[in-house]
Scaffold this motif. Structure first.
Motif, PDB file in Angstrom:
ATOM      1  N   MET A  79     -13.341  55.328  60.986  1.00  0.00           N
ATOM      2  CA  MET A  79     -14.319  54.942  59.965  1.00  0.00           C
ATOM      3  C   MET A  79     -14.712  53.474  60.147  1.00  0.00           C
ATOM      4  SD  MET A  79     -14.384  53.011  56.909  1.00  0.00           S
ATOM      5  CE  MET A  79     -12.669  53.011  56.442  1.00  0.00           C
ATOM      6  N   ALA A 109     -12.191  63.325  60.066  1.00  0.00           N
ATOM      7  CA  ALA A 109     -11.496  63.926  58.915  1.00  0.00           C
ATOM      8  C   ALA A 109     -10.732  65.167  59.366  1.00  0.00           C
ATOM      9  CB  ALA A 109     -12.500  64.285  57.829  1.00  0.00           C
ATOM     10  N   ASP A 145      -6.792  57.291  51.312  1.00  0.00           N
ATOM     11  CA  ASP A 145      -6.965  58.608  51.917  1.00  0.00           C
ATOM     12  C   ASP A 145      -8.390  58.753  52.431  1.00  0.00           C
ATOM     13  OD1 ASP A 145      -6.445  61.178  52.722  1.00  0.00           O
ATOM     14  OD2 ASP A 145      -5.742  61.871  50.761  1.00  0.00           O
ATOM     15  N   GLN A 146      -8.641  59.794  53.196  1.00  0.00           N
ATOM     16  CA  GLN A 146     -10.000  60.075  53.638  1.00  0.00           C
ATOM     17  C   GLN A 146     -10.837  60.495  52.430  1.00  0.00           C
ATOM     18  OE1 GLN A 146      -9.014  63.249  56.431  1.00  0.00           O
ATOM     19  NE2 GLN A 146      -9.687  64.819  54.979  1.00  0.00           N
ATOM     20  N   PHE A 155     -13.666  55.891  51.779  1.00  0.00           N
ATOM     21  CA  PHE A 155     -12.239  56.258  51.705  1.00  0.00           C
ATOM     22  C   PHE A 155     -11.876  56.408  50.226  1.00  0.00           C
ATOM     23  CE2 PHE A 155     -12.809  51.681  52.164  1.00  0.00           C
ATOM     24  CZ  PHE A 155     -12.170  51.183  51.043  1.00  0.00           C
ATOM     25  N   ASN A 183      -4.302  59.148  56.377  1.00  0.00           N
ATOM     26  CA  ASN A 183      -4.986  59.571  57.596  1.00  0.00           C
ATOM     27  C   ASN A 183      -5.428  58.305  58.333  1.00  0.00           C
ATOM     28  OD1 ASN A 183      -6.416  60.733  59.660  1.00  0.00           O
ATOM     29  ND2 ASN A 183      -7.640  62.093  58.362  1.00  0.00           N
ATOM     30  N   TYR A 211      -8.354  58.494  60.800  1.00  0.00           N
ATOM     31  CA  TYR A 211      -9.680  58.488  60.178  1.00  0.00           C
ATOM     32  C   TYR A 211     -10.070  57.059  59.782  1.00  0.00           C
ATOM     33  CZ  TYR A 211     -13.290  58.560  56.676  1.00  0.00           C
ATOM     34  OH  TYR A 211     -14.435  58.270  55.993  1.00  0.00           O
ATOM     35  N   ILE A 212      -9.157  56.314  59.185  1.00  0.00           N
ATOM     36  CA  ILE A 212      -9.461  54.960  58.718  1.00  0.00           C
ATOM     37  C   ILE A 212      -9.895  54.081  59.895  1.00  0.00           C
ATOM     38  CG2 ILE A 212      -8.498  52.891  57.651  1.00  0.00           C
ATOM     39  CD1 ILE A 212      -8.988  55.167  55.698  1.00  0.00           C
TER      40      ILE A 212
END
Length: 789
Positions: free
Chosen positions: A423, A363, A300-301, A277, A416, A419-420
């Motif tokens: 991830m 993403a 952020d991504q 990240f 995002n 995404y987090i």
């Protein structure tokens, strides 16, 4: 002999076309008048003497006949009046014309080294005053320009922000360590960003000794970057030693299974590497609108290494099979360069690509996240830990932003969150895959990202591999000169030192005076516009009057002693760019940490355009450098270049408000375009095409900016009438020549300019008396001369 033959013309208007000192041929007069055919004084004398010269009395019959001259008395009187009127007009023009010439001749020429260089540069460029209208046919950025430039050196417009334009520029060659003013390179257009980079390069390469240890370290870092021989000799060994410092990795067969979160925190803090990240610091736009300017950690991504594409139907990112093959080949090549056993390479590359693909699915492009409201989502670190538990968020953030103290109740901004969350699940899954525990795929993933971070400091085999991969994807690769690459890298870690050095060379008083005069003239120009209604005018003027224009100068620049203290722990080795680069990355992250508590924004030393911050309109020092600006230049030259650029940049900041509330933008844009169509006869060849809104705006912006620059210059003369000249040119002529050298500067609006901005000189000269000589492209006869745009 007849009276007509005796009346030889005595008055000639030939002096109206005498050449100016800086031009080799006679300019056409502003207005053409019929040449006189007789001398009025001689004619009057002849008329008075006629009765006296009769030798004997006439006969009665002859007394009744009128002399021949009396039969044509009315015609002669008409000719007399016409001649006198032509003589008066010619005398007026002569006085006006010679006034400008004598004025320029009486003004002392600037003889400073900077002026001698500027004069040499002027001599290599084309004077737009001497060009026919067809010369202006190709607008800046046109693909036809390089084919039809008639010897001019112009470049093509480039999309993107002005600070990303890296075109070549006009700068003196260096010979034996000294600047040569005799030899100039006129390569393409003058890009402000590239001119500033060249100027910083001159500072870094100067042999002038400095008492500041921080300045010396900055120059040593730059020189170590230029030392490609040492970099090539070192090869991959410095990077392999760094891997061992981080606990090794399974690819080499030696890995001590370091803790995942601890390694991640170290990579972010010491090496500015963000594998899973991205971290940066910024404000919350929702709070900024309400007047709050607190900064937050932004999450952020990441910039994933694997090539992905966005599927609009599924609204998912995915890998393309065609791009995966060259990506796989590049990964294999990198491991081969790092000395990995050939039999083990595919195992680790396969795991790296598989993990990258799983992360890529979550993403998404920014426009999609913006439409879904996924930007600037606020939450506490404690809440983030609950949503994405695989990452030790408080521990990683405390490490990355050391020595700042953070708590789990502090807020962060997510860009995002889906995404987090995904991830975290992916990382947790790979951590618990016991069959892969000895291969350490997560650790290898982080090392691959570290490699790409450090590649600019490694030997050319790595950069060539990356270049070949980019070419395999069908993308072009810009060849960046080594000096420019090193200037940019130096700025990343030593920006405060460069700002200090630039501040020492900037003429602060002259720059501040120009900013004030241009801003005052710009406000005067806005008051002249035709507005939709009074409320619209007040709305725009209220916004403009609320701005405080200011040069971003010594108030933000640290002193030499403070810089020495800050860089006291930095050790620069002149023959080891890799170790120097590691310290640069640490400095970069340290600067990011300071932004969380700094009371002001960090100055961008490579900024070349003004920007608004709160109630201030800030002008970077990078705008006030040669060849555009120098304190010893004639003021006319400075105002023609930088004065115009300042006005143009401010107008661009205000265009939306002005366009929607004023009729003048559309009217003036069409007016200038009509001049251009008639003067270049495009109507007969291409047909008259209507301009788009963006084109009308840009025509108005540049026309208005040139008028503001002229007005600001005359305002400066009213405050201090002294000014020097250059090449014997009248001040207004010099200002317009200076303008013509920068009007194709690369900016995001250059492609919207439908005509060569130098044509605006002809427009200004046709509707005012500011020009000491009429340009060859005269457009008065094409339009009603009383109509001014």
């Amino acid at each position: 002999m007849s009276l007509t033959s005796e009346l030889e013309p005595q008055l000639s208007l030939h002096f109206l076309s005498q050449s100016e000192p800086e031009r080799g041929k006679a300019p056409p007069p502003l207005k053409q008048h019929p040449p006189p055919t007789t001398d009025p004084h001689q004619l009057q004398e002849q008329i008075q003497l006629q009765p006296v010269l009769q030798p004997e009395p006439l006969s009665r019959h002859e007394h009744q006949e009128k002399p021949a001259w009396m039969k044509h008395q009315r015609a002669l009187l008409f000719m007399l009046g016409l001649t006198v009127w032509a003589a008066i007009l010619g005398l007026i023009y002569y006085i006006h014309h010679n006034f400008h010439r004598q004025d320029a001749a009486a003004v002392p020429s600037c003889l400073s080294p900077a002026c001698r260089w500027a004069e040499a540069r002027l001599s290599t460029s084309t004077d737009p005053f001497t060009q026919p209208c067809g010369y202006f046919m190709s607008p800046c950025g046109s693909s036809r320009l390089l084919q039809k430039n008639r010897g001019r050196q112009r470049g093509q417009g480039i999309r993107g922000h002005p600070q990303n334009q890296m075109e070549k520029s006009v700068l003196p060659e260096r010979q034996n360590g000294e600047t040569s003013y005799a030899k100039l390179r006129e390569d393409k257009m003058l890009s402000r960003k590239n001119v500033l980079l060249q100027y910083v390069r001159e500072i870094l390469e100067s042999n002038q000794n400095s008492r500041s240890s921080a300045v010396q370290k900055t120059k040593d870092f730059y020189r170590s970057c230029l030392d490609r021989r040492s970099i090539e000799t070192a090869g991959a060994e410095p990077f392999l030693q760094l891997i061992q410092k981080l606990g090794g990795w399974a690819v080499s067969g030696r890995w001590n299974k370091t803790d995942f979160n601890s390694t991640l925190g170290v990579l972010m803090r010491d090496y500015s590497t963000f594998p899973f990240f991205n971290l940066y610091v910024g404000k919350d736009p929702n709070e900024t609108a309400s007047g709050t300017h607190q900064r937050y950690i932004q999450i952020d991504q990441p910039d994933l290494l694997i090539p992905i594409e966005w599927n609009r139907k599924t609204e998912k990112s995915q890998a393309n099979a065609k791009t995966l093959r060259p990506f796989l080949a590049s990964c294999q090549k990198f491991l081969n360069l790092l000395g990995s056993p050939p039999g083990e390479i595919m195992i680790h590359v396969g795991s790296f690509i598989s993990l990258s693909s799983e992360l890529a699915v979550a993403a998404s492009p920014r426009h999609y996240r913006l439409s879904k409201g996924q930007l600037h989502q606020r939450m506490t670190i404690k809440e983030l830990q609950r949503r994405a538990p695989a990452i030790d968020w408080l521990g990683c953030l405390q490490t990355a932003f050391h020595p700042l103290s953070l708590s789990e109740d502090d807020h962060v901004l997510l860009h995002n969150l889906p995404y987090i969350v995904q991830m975290s699940r992916t990382v947790n899954k790979w951590l618990n895959r016991h069959e892969l525990s000895n291969s350490g795929p997560l650790h290898t993933f982080m090392i691959f990202n570290l490699l790409h971070t450090l590649m600019p400091a490694m030997d050319s085999r790595f950069s060539e591999t990356a270049k070949n991969y980019t070419l395999a994807l069908g993308h072009s690769v810009e060849e960046v000169p080594l000096w420019r690459h090193c200037v940019l890298e130096t700025e990343r870690g030593f920006d405060s030192v460069l700002t200090h050095l630039l501040g020492q060379k900037t003429a602060l008083r002259e720059a501040e005076e120009m900013i004030e005069n241009v801003f005052d003239s710009l406000k005067s120009k806005l008051n002249e516009l035709k507005w939709v209604d009074r409320n619209s005018s007040e709305l725009v003027m209220q916004k403009v009057n609320s701005l405080i224009p200011r040069l971003r100068s010594s108030e933000e620049v640290s002193g030499g002693d403070d810089l020495d203290i800050f860089f006291s722990k930095v050790t620069i080795r002149t023959n080891s760019f890799f170790s120097n680069y590691l310290q640069l990355l640490s400095l970069w992250q340290n600067r990011r940490s300071k932004l969380l508590t700094a009371p002001i924004e960090a100055a961008d030393v490579l900024s070349v355009t003004p920007f608004s911050l709160d109630a201030e309109l800030l002008f970077p020092m990078g705008m006030f450098i040669p060849p555009f600006f120098h304190p010893t230049y004639p003021k006319a030259m400075n105002y023609g270049a930088v004065g115009f650029l300042i006005a143009k940049d401010i107008f661009h900041l205000l265009v939306p408000e002005i366009y929607y509330h004023s009729r003048s933008v559309h009217t003036v844009g069409k007016c200038v375009w009509s001049y251009y169509i008639n003067a270049t006869e495009r109507a007969s060849r291409d047909g008259v095409s209507a301009l788009s809104t963006a084109q009308l705006q840009e025509v108005w912006v540049q026309h208005a900016a040139l008028q503001v620059a002229l007005q600001a210059y005359h305002l400066s003369l009213s405050q201090n009438s002294s000014d020097t000249s250059l090449a014997g040119m009248h001040h207004d002529h010099l200002l317009l020549r200076s303008f013509s050298q920068v009007n194709c500067d690369a900016d995001p609006f250059s492609e919207s300019m439908p005509l060569d901005p130098s044509f605006l000189i002809a427009v200004v000269c046709s509707t005012s008396d500011l020009c000491p000589t009429s340009p060859q492209c005269s457009i008065k006869s094409q339009q009603n001369s009383s109509h001014a745009c």
